[in-house]
Write a protein that holds these residues in place. Structure first.
Motif: not given
Length: 180
Positions: A18-27, A57-74, A76-77
């Motif tokens: 595992i090269l990278l592992c993150f869990n938490g609010p994403i900005s 590119g896959a990392y950015v796409e996946m994380t941006q989709n998560i962030r956009h979804y959270a914003i669209r749904k309003g 919280g952290e």
């Protein structure tokens, strides 16, 4: 407070490559910083530039989709948290997996979309990509699970896979997995 043996955790991460592992609010800024760290790690490991760009590119796409979804749904952290993992198979292949809390009603259409892409061969994925490129952008419409997801599917060594687990309260935990 939980007493975690960090040496054991380090060994677990190392044994699973595992090269990278993150869990938490994403900005947006966190996506950029983690992406930069991932890119630097891939460069330091002398990953083929094309493969490194695909993983990034896959990392950015996946994380941006998560962030956009959270914003669209309003959300919280706590609801906008993401769980992200990037691992190496030691032979030039990479696993990119990302998960987040979603509305349970959104799970089935998303799982169907991913299953549909997973069933396509490379020619069909290329055609779907070109069709998506030609579609007009509808103002105010959700752009999730579109061109970027098709691009990840095209670059994946294996079909995309996704899961969802009910959390109660009308929520589910959704996870998307790509192997590049």
């Amino acid at each position: 407070m939980l007493d975690i043996d960090f040496l054991d955790l380090r060994e677990l991460l190392h044994s699973h490559h595992i090269l990278l592992c993150f869990n938490g609010p994403i900005s947006r800024s966190l996506i950029e910083e983690i992406g930069l760290a991932l890119k630097n790690y891939l460069d330091a490991e002398h990953t083929h530039p094309g493969a490194a760009m695909d993983v990034f590119g896959a990392y950015v796409e996946m994380t941006q989709n998560i962030r956009h979804y959270a914003i669209r749904k309003g959300y919280g952290e706590s609801e906008s948290a993401a769980t992200i993992l990037v691992a190496s198979d030691g032979q030039g292949g990479y696993l990119i997996q990302a998960g987040n809390v979603i509305e349970a009603e959104d799970a089935a259409p998303l799982l169907e979309r991913i299953a549909h892409l997973a069933a396509m061969d490379s020619v069909e994925l290329k055609r779907a990509y070109k069709e998506q490129l030609r579609r007009p952008i509808t103002p105010g419409a959700s752009s999730g699970a579109g061109l970027g997801l098709i691009d990840i599917a095209r670059k994946s060594r294996c079909p995309l896979s996704a899961t969802q687990r009910p959390l109660g309260g009308g929520k589910a935990f959704f996870s998307l997995r790509a192997i590049l």
